[in-house]
Write a protein that holds these residues in place. Structure first.
Motif, PDB file in Angstrom:
ATOM      1  N   THR A 119       0.830  -1.212   0.000  1.00 56.74           N
ATOM      2  CA  THR A 119       0.000   0.000   0.000  1.00 56.74           C
ATOM      3  C   THR A 119       0.862   1.258   0.000  1.00 56.74           C
ATOM      4  O   THR A 119       1.925   1.287   0.635  1.00 56.74           O
ATOM      5  CB  THR A 119      -0.934   0.019   1.241  1.00 56.74           C
ATOM      6  N   ASP A 121       0.015   3.887   1.445  1.00 59.09           N
ATOM      7  CA  ASP A 121      -0.325   4.616   2.666  1.00 59.09           C
ATOM      8  C   ASP A 121       0.790   4.410   3.705  1.00 59.09           C
ATOM      9  O   ASP A 121       0.800   3.441   4.458  1.00 59.09           O
ATOM     10  CB  ASP A 121      -1.677   4.113   3.202  1.00 59.09           C
ATOM     11  N   GLN A 122       1.744   5.377   3.745  1.00 57.86           N
ATOM     12  CA  GLN A 122       2.915   5.205   4.608  1.00 57.86           C
ATOM     13  C   GLN A 122       2.600   5.426   6.092  1.00 57.86           C
ATOM     14  O   GLN A 122       3.452   5.218   6.955  1.00 57.86           O
ATOM     15  CB  GLN A 122       4.043   6.141   4.163  1.00 57.86           C
ATOM     16  N   GLN A 124       0.506   3.653   7.677  1.00 55.35           N
ATOM     17  CA  GLN A 124       0.216   2.322   8.220  1.00 55.35           C
ATOM     18  C   GLN A 124       1.502   1.685   8.766  1.00 55.35           C
ATOM     19  O   GLN A 124       2.600   2.005   8.338  1.00 55.35           O
ATOM     20  CB  GLN A 124      -0.334   1.419   7.101  1.00 55.35           C
ATOM     21  N   GLU A 125       1.298   0.750   9.683  1.00 51.30           N
ATOM     22  CA  GLU A 125       2.434   0.028  10.287  1.00 51.30           C
ATOM     23  C   GLU A 125       2.747  -1.199   9.425  1.00 51.30           C
ATOM     24  O   GLU A 125       1.822  -1.906   9.001  1.00 51.30           O
ATOM     25  CB  GLU A 125       2.022  -0.403  11.707  1.00 51.30           C
ATOM     26  N   SER A 127       3.521  -4.918   8.533  1.00 51.86           N
ATOM     27  CA  SER A 127       3.211  -6.175   9.234  1.00 51.86           C
ATOM     28  C   SER A 127       3.265  -7.319   8.227  1.00 51.86           C
ATOM     29  O   SER A 127       3.527  -7.115   7.044  1.00 51.86           O
ATOM     30  CB  SER A 127       1.810  -6.109   9.849  1.00 51.86           C
ATOM     31  N   LEU A 130       0.608  -6.444   5.615  1.00 58.43           N
ATOM     32  CA  LEU A 130       0.583  -5.158   4.926  1.00 58.43           C
ATOM     33  C   LEU A 130       1.988  -4.537   4.887  1.00 58.43           C
ATOM     34  O   LEU A 130       2.644  -4.415   5.922  1.00 58.43           O
ATOM     35  CB  LEU A 130      -0.370  -4.215   5.688  1.00 58.43           C
ATOM     36  N   PRO A 132       3.733  -1.031   3.736  1.00 53.23           N
ATOM     37  CA  PRO A 132       3.622   0.310   3.156  1.00 53.23           C
ATOM     38  C   PRO A 132       4.854   0.588   2.278  1.00 53.23           C
ATOM     39  O   PRO A 132       5.970   0.210   2.641  1.00 53.23           O
ATOM     40  CB  PRO A 132       3.624   1.249   4.369  1.00 53.23           C
ATOM     41  N   ASP A 174      -3.963  -0.087  -3.807  1.00 55.12           N
ATOM     42  CA  ASP A 174      -3.273  -1.210  -3.175  1.00 55.12           C
ATOM     43  C   ASP A 174      -3.016  -2.343  -4.170  1.00 55.12           C
ATOM     44  O   ASP A 174      -3.785  -2.539  -5.114  1.00 55.12           O
ATOM     45  CB  ASP A 174      -4.094  -1.765  -2.000  1.00 55.12           C
TER      46      ASP A 174
END
Length: 527
Positions: A119, A121-122, A124-125, A127, A130, A132, A174
Motif C-alpha cells: 500500500t 499509505d505510509q 500504516q504500520e 506487518s 501489509l 507500506p 493497493d
C-alpha cells in the motif's frame, strides 16, 4: 560478442597452480570500490581497507543521513593521511528506488502461499499482512501475474531474507500479492524491485539533488553513481545539474545499469557517461539467470572498446557473513577481470559485512591471479582493430607506448598528463605493467582566485585498471623544456623505486609532451 578466449594461449601447468603466489610489489591492477558504512567507518578499519587495496570509497545515500556520511568521510581523510594512500570519493544516489517503509524496524515474517498487500499509505504500520511503500503509482504500473521482489537493501538472493511476490489483484491504490516463499524481512530498509516494469519517477530526485548540493559540493566528490540510469538523457540532465555546482563540473558520472530499460539504451548511455556500473543485483531480477553472463560480457566489451571504466557489482555476497567466498564467487571475480572489468564494487560486503578488510584483500588477490593469465596480446589486437585507421594522434601514441613497453619488457609506463586523458588511453590497451600517471597541476583562475587543477584528475584514475596516479609539483610544468621534465621524471622514478615497482637495470617507457609533440621514449635505468 567475441568467442575468442581472453586467457593466455599457452597451457597453464597444474604444478604452477599449486605453487603459492609470490607477493607482488603493487596491488592488483583491477581497482576495488568499497562502500563505507556501519562496519567500515572507523579510522582504523578504513586505514586497513586502504592498505588492503581499496582505492575508491562509495557513500550510499539510500540509507543514513548526511551528517553520518560526513563523519565517515572525515575518518576517511584521516586514514588517507596516516596511510599516505590516495582514495577517491563516490556518491551513490537513491534514484527511483522503491522501498518498503518499516518505521518500527521489527522483523516481518511472511509465509509461502499467504497474501500480503502493498500500500502507498505510509501512515500504516508494516506487518505480515501489509507493507507500506514509498511509491503511489505501483497499482497503475503492475498487472496481475507480475513478479515483485522485496529484500534487504543490497539483497543477496538468499531466500530466507528476501521474498518473491506475484501480483494477484489490484484494489484501488493497493496491490494484493501471493507470497512465493517463506522469509523473514529484518531491518529498517527493504528495496522493492518490479521485474521489467517502468517506474515513473525521475532518475535524479529532488532529494538526490539536495544531497549533491549540500554534501557533494563541499566535499568535491570525484564520482557520481547515477542509480537506475534508463536513458542517455538522464546522464545529460545530471551533468547539467553538476555543471552549475562549481567544482562539481569536474565530477565524473558513472551510469548504473540496473534494469531492462537501461539495458535497451546501453549504447547511447555509454556514449554520454564517463563510466558504467553493472548493477548485477537488480539486473539479476530483470533478466533470466541464464542471460546475466551474456549482458556482463557484451557490456564490458563495449566499455573496453570505448575506453571507459566498467565496474562490476555483487561478486562475493557470501562474504557479508563468512570469512571465505564460495568457489563460484571466487571464479566469478576472476571471470570479471578476464572479461575486462576495471573495478569490482563491494556493497553489503564492506558496508555491513563482518569482514570488510578480508573481503577487499581476497578480492584483490583473486584479481591479481586473473591478471597474470589475461591474454593481453589478443586484447591489444582486438582493440587496435576496433579503433581502426586512421587513429587519432593520442590513440596512436597510447597504443605505441603499450606495444613498446611489452616488447622491451618494461617494468612500468610513466605518463605525464594534465587532464588524465592520455593516461586513460594507455590504460585502454591494458598493458601488463602498471601505468604511473604523473598528473601535472595547471594553474587556473575564475577572476576571483587562483587554483590548481590536478587533484580531481589524479583521484579519478583510481577507478581505471592499471592506473596508479601521483601528483607532480606544480613548479615543474609538463609541457616545457626538457630540463624541467627531467626533474619531474626523476620524482616519478623515485616514487616508482620507493613503492618497489622499479628496480635498477629495469626498462621504463615514458610518454610525455615536449612542445607540441607527444613523445614515447624507452629508458634503461642504471644502478
Amino acid at each position: 560478442m567475441h568467442s575468442t578466449n581472453l586467457l593466455l594461449e599457452e597451457p597453464i601447468r597444474m604444478a604452477s597452480i599449486l605453487e603459492p603466489s609470490k607477493p607482488s610489489f603493487f596491488p592488483a591492477m583491477t581497482k576495488i570500490v568499497g562502500t563505507l558504512g556501519p562496519k567500515s567507518r572507523s579510522v582504523d578499519t578504513i586505514s586497513s581497507c586502504l592498505k588492503a587495496g581499496m582505492s575508491v570509497a562509495r557513500f550510499d545515500f539510500s540509507w543514513g543521513h548526511a551528517e553520518y556520511h560526513q563523519e565517515t568521510l572525515e575518518n576517511l581523510k584521516l586514514a588517507i593521511k596516516s596511510t599516505k594512500k590516495l582514495c577517491a570519493v563516490m556518491l551513490d544516489t537513491v534514484g527511483p528506488e522503491l522501498q518498503v517503509v518499516n518505521k518500527s524496524e521489527a522483523s516481518i515474517s511472511l509465509e509461502e502461499n499467504g497474501t500480503v498487500i502493498l500500500t502507498p499509505d505510509q501512515g500504516q504500520e508494516a506487518s505480515s499482512d501489509l507493507l507500506p511503500i514509498n511509491f503511489s503509482g505501483l497499482a497503475k504500473a503492475v498487472k496481475p501475474g507480475a513478479t515483485i521482489f522485496v529484500g534487504q537493501y543490497l539483497f543477496t538472493g538468499s531466500e530466507t531474507t528476501s521474498v518473491w511476490l506475484e501480483v494477484s489483484q489490484i484494489k484501488g491504490d493497493d496491490v494484493v500479492c501471493v507470497i512465493k516463499n517463506t522469509a523473514t524481512l529484518a531491518g529498517s530498509l527493504f528495496t522493492l524491485h518490479c521485474s521489467q516494469i517502468h517506474i515513473d519517477l525521475p532518475t535524479l530526485s529532488d532529494e538526490d539533488k539536495e544531497v549533491i548540493k549540500k554534501w557533494g559540493t563541499p566535499n568535491k566528490i570525484d564520482f557520481l553513481s547515477l542509480s537506475y540510469t534508463r536513458h542517455a538523457e538522464d546522464v545529460r540532465q545530471a551533468r547539467e545539474f553538476l555543471s552549475k555546482l562549481g567544482d562539481l563540473s569536474q565530477t565524473q558520472i558513472f551510469a548504473k545499469i540496473e534494469n531492462v530499460e537501461g539495458l535497451n539504451h546501453f549504447d547511447e548511455i555509454l556514449k554520454e557517461a564517463d563510466g558504467i556500473i553493472l548493477s548485477r543485483g537488480n539486473l539479476g531480477i530483470d533478466l533470466p539467470p541464464e542471460k546475466v553472463f551474456l549482458f556482463q560480457k557484451s557490456a564490458l566489451h563495449k566499455c573496453n572498446m570505448a575506453g571507459k571504466p566498467a565496474v562490476v557489482t555483487r561478486v562475493v555476497d557470501s562474504m557479508t557473513d563468512n570469512l571465505r567466498p564460495t568457489r563460484a564467487e571466487a571464479t566469478d571475480v576472476a571471470n570479471a577481470v578476464l572479461d575486462g572489468s576495471d573495478a569490482i564494487l563491494l556493497g553489503a560486503e564492506t558496508l555491513r559485512g563482518l569482514y570488510p578488510v578480508e573481503t577487499i584483500s581476497i578480492v584483490g588477490k583473486i584479481c591479481a591471479e586473473a591478471e597474470k593469465v589475461f591474454n593481453q596480446d589478443l586484447y591489444f589486437k582486438r582493440t587496435v582493430k576496433h579503433v581502426g585507421e586512421p587513429m587519432t594522434h593520442l590513440e596512436s601514441i597510447a597504443s605505441s607506448a603499450v606495444r613498446a613497453a611489452i616488447k622491451v619488457k618494461a617494468s612500468v609506463i610513466i605518463c605525464f598528463t594534465s587532464s588524465g586523458r592520455a593516461a586513460r588511453l594507455i590504460a585502454k590497451y591494458r598493458p601488463t605493467m602498471p601505468v604511473l600517471s604523473v598528473v601535472i597541476p595547471r594553474l587556473k583562475t575564475n577572476q576571483l582566485r587562483w587554483s590548481f587543477t590536478g587533484a580531481f584528475e589524479a583521484r579519478q584514475s583510481l577507478i581505471v585498471r592499471g592506473l596508479f596516479p601521483m601528483l607532480a609539483d606544480p613548479r615543474h610544468p609538463a609541457e616545457s623544456t626538457s630540463a624541467t621534465n627531467e626533474s619531474v621524471l626523476k620524482v616519478a622514478l623515485d616514487h616508482g623505486k620507493a613503492s618497489g615497482v622499479i628496480k635498477s637495470h629495469d626498462r621504463v617507457v615514458v610518454c610525455q609532451k615536449v612542445g607540441d609533440s607527444s613523445v614515447v621514449k624507452i629508458l634503461e635505468l642504471d644502478d
